[in-house]
Design a protein around this motif. Structure first.
Motif, short mmCIF file in Angstrom:
data_model
loop_
_atom_site.label_atom_id
_atom_site.label_comp_id
_atom_site.label_asym_id
_atom_site.label_seq_id
_atom_site.Cartn_x
_atom_site.Cartn_y
_atom_site.Cartn_z
N LYS A 159 4.08 1.92 -4.31
CA LYS A 159 4.49 2.20 -2.88
C LYS A 159 3.38 3.13 -2.31
O LYS A 159 3.42 4.44 -3.03
N ILE A 160 2.77 3.02 -1.43
CA ILE A 160 1.54 3.96 -1.05
C ILE A 160 1.48 4.11 0.87
O ILE A 160 1.83 3.12 1.20
N GLY A 161 1.11 5.03 1.09
CA GLY A 161 0.77 5.21 2.52
C GLY A 161 -0.74 5.31 2.69
O GLY A 161 -1.39 5.70 1.79
N VAL A 162 -1.13 5.02 3.89
CA VAL A 162 -2.72 4.88 4.21
C VAL A 162 -2.96 5.16 5.85
O VAL A 162 -2.02 4.67 6.61
N VAL A 163 -3.70 6.12 6.14
CA VAL A 163 -4.02 6.47 7.48
C VAL A 163 -5.08 5.28 7.98
O VAL A 163 -5.76 5.21 7.22
N VAL A 164 -4.94 4.64 9.10
CA VAL A 164 -5.96 3.67 9.53
C VAL A 164 -6.35 3.85 10.72
O VAL A 164 -5.54 4.11 11.68
N LYS A 165 -7.59 3.59 11.25
CA LYS A 165 -7.93 3.43 12.44
C LYS A 165 -7.86 1.97 12.87
O LYS A 165 -7.54 1.28 12.28
N GLY A 166 -8.10 1.62 13.99
CA GLY A 166 -7.84 0.28 14.67
C GLY A 166 -8.66 -0.89 13.81
O GLY A 166 -8.27 -1.71 13.29
N CYS A 167 -10.18 -0.41 13.63
CA CYS A 167 -10.85 -1.25 12.90
C CYS A 167 -10.35 -1.51 11.29
O CYS A 167 -10.13 -2.59 10.57
N ASP A 168 -9.87 -0.42 10.78
CA ASP A 168 -9.45 -0.25 9.32
C ASP A 168 -8.08 -1.14 9.30
O ASP A 168 -7.66 -1.67 8.10
N SER A 169 -7.27 -1.12 10.32
CA SER A 169 -5.81 -1.90 10.46
C SER A 169 -6.19 -3.20 10.28
O SER A 169 -5.25 -4.17 9.60
N LYS A 170 -7.28 -3.83 10.58
CA LYS A 170 -7.53 -5.25 10.42
C LYS A 170 -7.80 -5.66 8.94
O LYS A 170 -7.38 -6.66 8.45
N SER A 171 -8.34 -4.63 8.28
CA SER A 171 -8.52 -4.79 6.95
C SER A 171 -7.10 -4.87 6.20
O SER A 171 -6.91 -5.88 5.21
N VAL A 172 -6.06 -4.23 6.63
CA VAL A 172 -4.66 -4.20 6.13
C VAL A 172 -4.34 -5.58 6.35
O VAL A 172 -3.52 -6.22 5.46
N ILE A 173 -4.27 -6.07 7.58
CA ILE A 173 -3.76 -7.42 7.86
C ILE A 173 -4.31 -8.34 7.15
O ILE A 173 -3.73 -9.43 6.49
N GLN A 174 -5.85 -8.36 7.05
CA GLN A 174 -6.45 -9.42 6.20
C GLN A 174 -5.80 -9.44 4.51
O GLN A 174 -5.58 -10.55 3.98
N GLN A 207 -10.87 -14.89 14.19
CA GLN A 207 -11.48 -13.54 13.82
C GLN A 207 -10.40 -12.92 12.68
O GLN A 207 -9.28 -12.42 12.72
N ALA A 208 -11.07 -12.62 11.39
CA ALA A 208 -10.18 -12.10 10.30
C ALA A 208 -9.67 -10.65 10.77
O ALA A 208 -10.27 -9.94 11.35
N GLY A 209 -8.37 -10.69 10.33
CA GLY A 209 -7.51 -9.46 10.54
C GLY A 209 -7.22 -9.05 11.99
O GLY A 209 -6.51 -8.15 11.98
N THR A 210 -6.97 -10.19 12.82
CA THR A 210 -6.77 -10.11 14.11
C THR A 210 -4.98 -10.25 14.24
O THR A 210 -4.38 -10.02 15.29
N ALA A 211 -4.77 -11.19 13.34
CA ALA A 211 -3.35 -11.62 13.56
C ALA A 211 -2.63 -11.90 12.13
O ALA A 211 -3.45 -12.24 11.02
N LEU A 212 -1.33 -11.54 11.92
CA LEU A 212 -0.79 -11.84 10.61
C LEU A 212 -0.63 -13.30 10.49
O LEU A 212 -0.53 -13.96 11.56
N GLU A 213 -0.29 -13.65 9.13
CA GLU A 213 -0.12 -15.02 8.78
C GLU A 213 -1.05 -16.27 9.22
O GLU A 213 -0.74 -17.22 9.50
N GLN A 214 -2.38 -15.60 9.25
CA GLN A 214 -3.61 -16.40 9.42
C GLN A 214 -4.09 -16.64 8.06
O GLN A 214 -4.44 -15.87 7.32
N THR A 215 -4.39 -17.99 7.76
CA THR A 215 -4.83 -18.22 6.32
C THR A 215 -6.54 -18.44 6.66
O THR A 215 -6.75 -18.89 7.67
#
Ligand code: SF4
Ligand code: SF4
Ligand code: SF4
Length: 318
Positions: free
Chosen positions: A68-83, A292-300
């Motif tokens: 279990k981990i925490g991460v600080v993200v900017k907008g662009c980084d949050s797309k990587s989390v989603i992907q 566009q990668a990382g812009t929406a959850l549950e995209q394959t």
């Protein structure tokens, strides 16, 4: 209370339940940041945010899978989390996302180019709302932030984290530029000019793999074709052709997965403009698959699915 204080308080309230929280601290001098792994409240004293906090910390998340981990993200980084979530490379319940509303980060290359000489070790940096005041060897220079912003910030449509458990800061209404001049200039070249450009540019590559290692979506590790000997897909011959072959494999492997975070290009020690290839590939993916990668959850990612006929590809003309 400042955005940094709000972030520190939010992290403090989650610290007990997490292995660590990944943020940024000052690096080897006041101009450079480095990742910070926060495990105690005392570590929070070193936390920084702002235009110098450039790293995409989502790159570390697959390495902590199962913890279990925490991460600080900017907008662009949050797309990587989603992907990473979309590809099941991390589990949502194991990640606490501290999202920032971001005003942009600097390009160290642009700063170096704007200063009269390579600054070496910087003594101090004052970050203002519109500028950076950099002191080195008893002299100081003031640079306009808008002149040294990373290219990705000029075309950023998602400055605020688009996935978060806690969102810190005031939301933006983005007004990104439509395109980057460097990309337009590259794409306007003829095929022969592009080939000549890459032959010259790739002769600088030292095949250090920093571009691969910094990429949040490059997760093959020991199975990367660039390092496999059996089968031997790419030789270690450090020629422009083999270096380009490695990049073509990298960019193809990232098709539909690259979130344009820019970390590959930022990490390159010899200034190879890798984002020219990534942006071009992302345009093709957007055009063909409307994705566009990382812009929406549950995209394959399109290349992880198979359809006999894609709606927007008519290869056979039937
Ligand atoms: S691309 Fe957007 S979110 Fe990322 S650093 Fe730049 S402005 Fe911030
Ligand atoms: S980071 Fe730059 S020098 Fe290193 S392998 Fe990638 S392109 Fe080549
Ligand atoms: S290829 Fe480059 S821009 Fe794309 S996700 Fe990887 S590091 Fe980011």
């Amino acid at each position: 209370m400042s955005q940094l204080d709000d972030l520190k308080n939010a992290i403090k309230s989650h610290l007990g339940e997490l292995e660590c929280v990944i943020g940024w601290e000052q690096g080897y001098d006041p101009l450079h940041a480095t990742p910070l792994f926060i495990r105690t409240e005392a570590d929070l004293d070193r936390l920084i945010i702002g235009p110098l906090a450039v790293h995409n910390l989502a790159t570390y998340l697959p390495g902590f899978k199962g913890k279990k981990i925490g991460v600080v993200v900017k907008g662009c980084d949050s797309k990587s989390v989603i992907q990473l979530l979309n590809e099941n490379l991390i589990n949502r319940e194991n990640v606490v996302v501290f999202g920032l509303c971001c005003d942009g980060v600097v390009s160290q290359r642009k700063i170096r180019a704007a200063l009269p000489a390579d600054p070496g070790f910087v003594e101090s940096v004052e970050v203002g709302a519109q500028d950076l005041k950099i002191s080195v060897a008893g002299q100081s220079a003031t640079l306009k932030l808008s002149d040294v912003l990373a290219d990705k910030c000029l075309v950023c449509a998602t400055p605020d984290a688009i996935i978060s458990d806690v969102l810190i800061g005031a939301a933006h209404t983005p007004a990104p530029a439509a395109s980057l001049a460097c990309q337009d200039e590259f794409e306007a070249k003829s095929d022969a000019e592009k080939l000549a450009f890459w032959q010259e540019t790739m002769s600088r590559c030292i095949r250090c793999y920093a571009c691969r290692n910094a990429c949040p979506m490059c997760v093959c590790r020991d199975y990367c074709i660039a390092t496999s000997r059996d089968p031997l897909w790419i030789s270690q011959d450090n020629s422009p052709a083999e270096n380009m072959m490695f990049q073509m494999v990298h960019v193809s492997h990232l098709a539909g997965r690259c979130t344009e975070c820019g970390e590959c290009e930022r990490a390159c020690p010899v200034d190879i403009p890798l984002m020219l290839l990534r942006r071009w590939m992302n345009k093709q993916v957007k055009d063909v698959f409307e994705l566009q990668a990382g812009t929406a959850l549950e995209q394959t990612p399109p290349l992880l699915t198979f359809k006999v006929e894609e709606e927007r590809i008519n290869e056979r003309g039937w």
